[in-house]
Design a protein around this motif. Structure first.
Motif, PDB file in Angstrom:
ATOM      1  N   PHE A 141      39.545  26.680  73.561  1.00 46.02           N
ATOM      2  CA  PHE A 141      40.255  27.963  73.467  1.00 46.02           C
ATOM      3  C   PHE A 141      39.746  28.810  72.307  1.00 46.02           C
ATOM      4  CE2 PHE A 141      42.851  24.669  71.478  1.00 46.02           C
ATOM      5  CZ  PHE A 141      43.139  25.198  70.243  1.00 46.02           C
ATOM      6  N   VAL A 142      40.079  30.095  72.372  1.00 46.26           N
ATOM      7  CA  VAL A 142      39.533  31.080  71.443  1.00 46.26           C
ATOM      8  C   VAL A 142      40.266  31.033  70.098  1.00 46.26           C
ATOM      9  CG1 VAL A 142      39.276  33.572  71.050  1.00 46.26           C
ATOM     10  CG2 VAL A 142      38.694  32.593  73.279  1.00 46.26           C
ATOM     11  N   LEU A 143      39.474  31.073  69.022  1.00 44.82           N
ATOM     12  CA  LEU A 143      40.004  31.133  67.659  1.00 44.82           C
ATOM     13  C   LEU A 143      39.842  32.541  67.089  1.00 44.82           C
ATOM     14  CD1 LEU A 143      38.336  27.844  66.382  1.00 44.82           C
ATOM     15  CD2 LEU A 143      40.725  28.131  67.110  1.00 44.82           C
ATOM     16  N   LYS A 144      38.700  33.138  67.420  1.00 43.20           N
ATOM     17  CA  LYS A 144      38.454  34.528  67.009  1.00 43.20           C
ATOM     18  C   LYS A 144      37.934  35.253  68.234  1.00 43.20           C
ATOM     19  CE  LYS A 144      36.562  37.348  63.374  1.00 43.20           C
ATOM     20  NZ  LYS A 144      35.557  37.533  62.334  1.00 43.20           N
ATOM     21  N   ARG A 145      38.558  36.379  68.536  1.00 39.80           N
ATOM     22  CA  ARG A 145      38.292  37.061  69.797  1.00 39.80           C
ATOM     23  C   ARG A 145      37.016  37.897  69.735  1.00 39.80           C
ATOM     24  NH1 ARG A 145      44.226  39.581  70.951  1.00 39.80           N
ATOM     25  NH2 ARG A 145      42.870  41.403  71.063  1.00 39.80           N
ATOM     26  N   ALA A 146      36.538  38.271  70.918  1.00 38.82           N
ATOM     27  CA  ALA A 146      35.324  39.080  71.009  1.00 38.82           C
ATOM     28  C   ALA A 146      35.508  40.430  70.315  1.00 38.82           C
ATOM     29  CB  ALA A 146      34.943  39.279  72.463  1.00 38.82           C
ATOM     30  N   ASP A 147      36.759  40.922  70.240  1.00 35.09           N
ATOM     31  CA  ASP A 147      37.000  42.212  69.567  1.00 35.09           C
ATOM     32  C   ASP A 147      37.174  42.029  68.056  1.00 35.09           C
ATOM     33  OD1 ASP A 147      39.481  41.015  69.459  1.00 35.09           O
ATOM     34  OD2 ASP A 147      40.483  42.457  70.779  1.00 35.09           O
ATOM     35  N   GLY A 148      36.923  40.802  67.565  1.00 41.07           N
ATOM     36  CA  GLY A 148      36.981  40.567  66.118  1.00 41.07           C
ATOM     37  C   GLY A 148      38.360  40.181  65.616  1.00 41.07           C
ATOM     38  N   LEU A 149      39.363  40.207  66.488  1.00 40.41           N
ATOM     39  CA  LEU A 149      40.716  39.874  66.038  1.00 40.41           C
ATOM     40  C   LEU A 149      40.926  38.357  66.058  1.00 40.41           C
ATOM     41  CD1 LEU A 149      42.731  42.663  67.899  1.00 40.41           C
ATOM     42  CD2 LEU A 149      42.023  42.598  65.497  1.00 40.41           C
TER      43      LEU A 149
ATOM     44  N   HIS B  60      21.687  29.920  73.485  1.00 39.07           N
ATOM     45  CA  HIS B  60      20.424  30.173  74.193  1.00 39.07           C
ATOM     46  C   HIS B  60      20.034  31.644  74.126  1.00 39.07           C
ATOM     47  CE1 HIS B  60      20.706  26.067  75.467  1.00 39.07           C
ATOM     48  NE2 HIS B  60      21.904  26.291  75.989  1.00 39.07           N
ATOM     49  N   GLY B  61      20.095  32.177  72.926  1.00 38.48           N
ATOM     50  CA  GLY B  61      19.634  33.542  72.697  1.00 38.48           C
ATOM     51  C   GLY B  61      20.622  34.637  73.042  1.00 38.48           C
ATOM     52  N   ARG B  62      21.765  34.270  73.633  1.00 38.98           N
ATOM     53  CA  ARG B  62      22.744  35.327  73.949  1.00 38.98           C
ATOM     54  C   ARG B  62      23.534  35.657  72.680  1.00 38.98           C
ATOM     55  NH1 ARG B  62      25.959  31.857  77.160  1.00 38.98           N
ATOM     56  NH2 ARG B  62      27.022  33.422  78.391  1.00 38.98           N
ATOM     57  N   PRO B  63      24.024  36.905  72.550  1.00 39.06           N
ATOM     58  CA  PRO B  63      24.748  37.260  71.315  1.00 39.06           C
ATOM     59  C   PRO B  63      26.152  36.641  71.279  1.00 39.06           C
ATOM     60  CG  PRO B  63      24.691  39.126  72.836  1.00 39.06           C
ATOM     61  CD  PRO B  63      23.876  38.046  73.480  1.00 39.06           C
ATOM     62  N   ALA B  64      26.540  36.150  70.101  1.00 42.62           N
ATOM     63  CA  ALA B  64      27.869  35.549  69.948  1.00 42.62           C
ATOM     64  C   ALA B  64      28.932  36.629  70.087  1.00 42.62           C
ATOM     65  CB  ALA B  64      27.983  34.893  68.578  1.00 42.62           C
ATOM     66  N   ARG B  65      29.989  36.331  70.810  1.00 39.40           N
ATOM     67  CA  ARG B  65      31.114  37.273  70.934  1.00 39.40           C
ATOM     68  C   ARG B  65      32.354  36.697  70.271  1.00 39.40           C
ATOM     69  NH1 ARG B  65      31.652  40.766  75.126  1.00 39.40           N
ATOM     70  NH2 ARG B  65      33.617  39.844  75.702  1.00 39.40           N
ATOM     71  N   ALA B  66      32.757  35.515  70.717  1.00 34.43           N
ATOM     72  CA  ALA B  66      34.002  34.922  70.209  1.00 34.43           C
ATOM     73  C   ALA B  66      33.694  33.554  69.586  1.00 34.43           C
ATOM     74  CB  ALA B  66      34.968  34.746  71.376  1.00 34.43           C
ATOM     75  N   TRP B  67      34.711  32.946  68.996  1.00 33.51           N
ATOM     76  CA  TRP B  67      34.601  31.572  68.492  1.00 33.51           C
ATOM     77  C   TRP B  67      35.650  30.727  69.196  1.00 33.51           C
ATOM     78  CZ3 TRP B  67      30.986  29.733  64.990  1.00 33.51           C
ATOM     79  CH2 TRP B  67      30.158  30.718  64.438  1.00 33.51           C
ATOM     80  N   ARG B  68      35.240  29.533  69.582  1.00 34.49           N
ATOM     81  CA  ARG B  68      36.144  28.632  70.312  1.00 34.49           C
ATOM     82  C   ARG B  68      36.273  27.291  69.619  1.00 34.49           C
ATOM     83  NH1 ARG B  68      37.326  30.145  75.560  1.00 34.49           N
ATOM     84  NH2 ARG B  68      36.141  31.965  76.229  1.00 34.49           N
ATOM     85  N   LEU B  69      37.398  26.632  69.858  1.00 32.80           N
ATOM     86  CA  LEU B  69      37.578  25.260  69.374  1.00 32.80           C
ATOM     87  C   LEU B  69      37.113  24.291  70.457  1.00 32.80           C
ATOM     88  CD1 LEU B  69      38.986  23.598  66.962  1.00 32.80           C
ATOM     89  CD2 LEU B  69      40.643  23.014  68.729  1.00 32.80           C
ATOM     90  N   ARG B  70      36.374  23.304  70.065  1.00 37.26           N
ATOM     91  CA  ARG B  70      36.004  22.205  70.953  1.00 37.26           C
ATOM     92  C   ARG B  70      37.282  21.382  71.156  1.00 37.26           C
ATOM     93  NH1 ARG B  70      30.741  20.342  71.667  1.00 37.26           N
ATOM     94  NH2 ARG B  70      29.900  21.865  70.216  1.00 37.26           N
ATOM     95  N   ALA B  71      37.899  21.548  72.314  1.00 35.79           N
ATOM     96  CA  ALA B  71      39.251  20.997  72.506  1.00 35.79           C
ATOM     97  C   ALA B  71      39.213  19.742  73.367  1.00 35.79           C
ATOM     98  CB  ALA B  71      40.152  22.052  73.142  1.00 35.79           C
ATOM     99  N   ASP B  72      38.862  18.641  72.737  1.00 33.70           N
ATOM    100  CA  ASP B  72      38.853  17.383  73.476  1.00 33.70           C
ATOM    101  C   ASP B  72      40.134  16.640  73.168  1.00 33.70           C
ATOM    102  OD1 ASP B  72      36.205  17.582  74.530  1.00 33.70           O
ATOM    103  OD2 ASP B  72      35.492  17.237  72.489  1.00 33.70           O
TER     104      ASP B  72
END
Ligand code: GLU
Length: 297
Positions: free
Chosen positions: A168-176, A132-144
């Motif tokens: 849960f996070v796959l790639k962190r907001a700091d790029g790691l 919704h227009g917010r900047p992407a920080r991290a990437w997460r897995l859809r963990a169902d």
């Protein structure tokens, strides 16, 4: 063919606790006539300590634990992790997330969830439906989904990853790259058949199994080893008094690690004698684990 590994993070020298995991993974590989690999888990670069990798390799060598192939370093594996993330995005399993920690706490509070100090936050799923227009920080897995798995020592366990951990996070907001993604990609790329590591990581296993499934990768067998506790009753770490392994007396360090694993005192003059005697002793211990698993209701 059995392929095992020890995967230390170079955040400091090995101590009595980390040697237990190193020794168990080595013994298990040898007891199965397999290969033992070393992987330096240096993805979390801010936590890595210069010189720690060299020291860890020296400490392992002093204990007679030498990898059968050159060690891998996660800091060199970025392209493989990027490919895996791309695959998950293409399959609709991973999504970008714009939430800061504060956003997550606010969303949880709005649902009446009180966040306990040091507890993991279950991600409330805010960005599942888009940014919704917010900047992407991290990437997460859809963990169902619920994951049922069997640990060779601890037996069967079930975790509802969606409810207990959340996306849960796959790639962190700091790029790691996150540990969960890196470990799954590398275990598969190195052909690891058996993961042997400390019990503090047991509850990460369902997340890793979910990721293996999402990436179409094989699931290794798992064995989580007993932890060495510090003065405060928590897992031994630098924070609660762990001393670096004493390179002057590696045989004593092996004996102590062996006792944690349930090995009896073994007559030996040096580390190589001791390791040779420890392999059949470990084979007896894992035969008993297997027997217990077979007999479970
Ligand atoms: N690098 C992790 C640690 O040092 C171990 C990861 C693993 O064995 O899966 O705690």
């Amino acid at each position: 063919m059995y392929r095992g590994r020890f995967a230390p993070s170079p955040t400091g020298p090995l101590h009595a606790g980390s040697l237990v995991a190193a020794l168990a993974s080595w013994l298990d590989a040898r007891a199965h006539g397999g290969v033992w690999l070393l992987r330096i888990e240096d993805v979390d670069t801010p936590r890595c300590v210069p010189g720690a990798e060299r020291l860890i390799l020296q400490q392992l060598a002093a204990c007679g634990l030498v990898a059968d192939e050159p060690p891998w370093r996660q800091s060199e594996r970025g392209p493989a992790y990027a490919d895996a993330l791309q695959q998950l995005v293409a399959a609709g399993r991973a999504y970008p997330c714009a939430c800061t920690r504060r956003d997550i706490d606010k969303a949880l509070a709005a649902r009446g969830v009180v966040h306990e100090r040091f507890a993991e936050r279950v991600y409330p799923g805010t960005c599942r439906g888009g940014l919704h227009g917010r900047p992407a920080r991290a990437w997460r897995l859809r963990a169902d989904g619920r994951v049922r798995w069997v640990d060779r020592r601890l037996g069967e366990a079930v975790q509802d990853v969606g409810a207990e951990v959340g996306d849960f996070v796959l790639k962190r907001a700091d790029g790691l790259w996150a540990y969960q993604l890196a470990v799954v990609v590398d275990d598969a790329a190195q052909g690891i058949t058996d993961v042997v590591r400390g019990e503090d990581l047991a509850d990460n296993t369902p997340r890793q199994i979910l990721l293996q499934h999402a990436l179409g990768l094989p699931r290794p067998r798992y064995l989580h080893t007993p932890l060495v506790l510090g003065d405060d009753g928590h897992k031994l770490s630098k924070q609660n008094g762990a001393q670096a392994l004493d390179l002057a007396d590696p045989l004593a360090a092996l004996r102590a690690a062996g006792a944690v694993l349930g090995l009896p005192p073994l007559a030996a003059e040096d580390v190589h004698d001791w390791l040779a005697a420890a392999v059949p002793a470990w084979a007896g211990i894992i035969a008993a684990f297997d027997e217990r698993l077979r007999k479970r209701p």
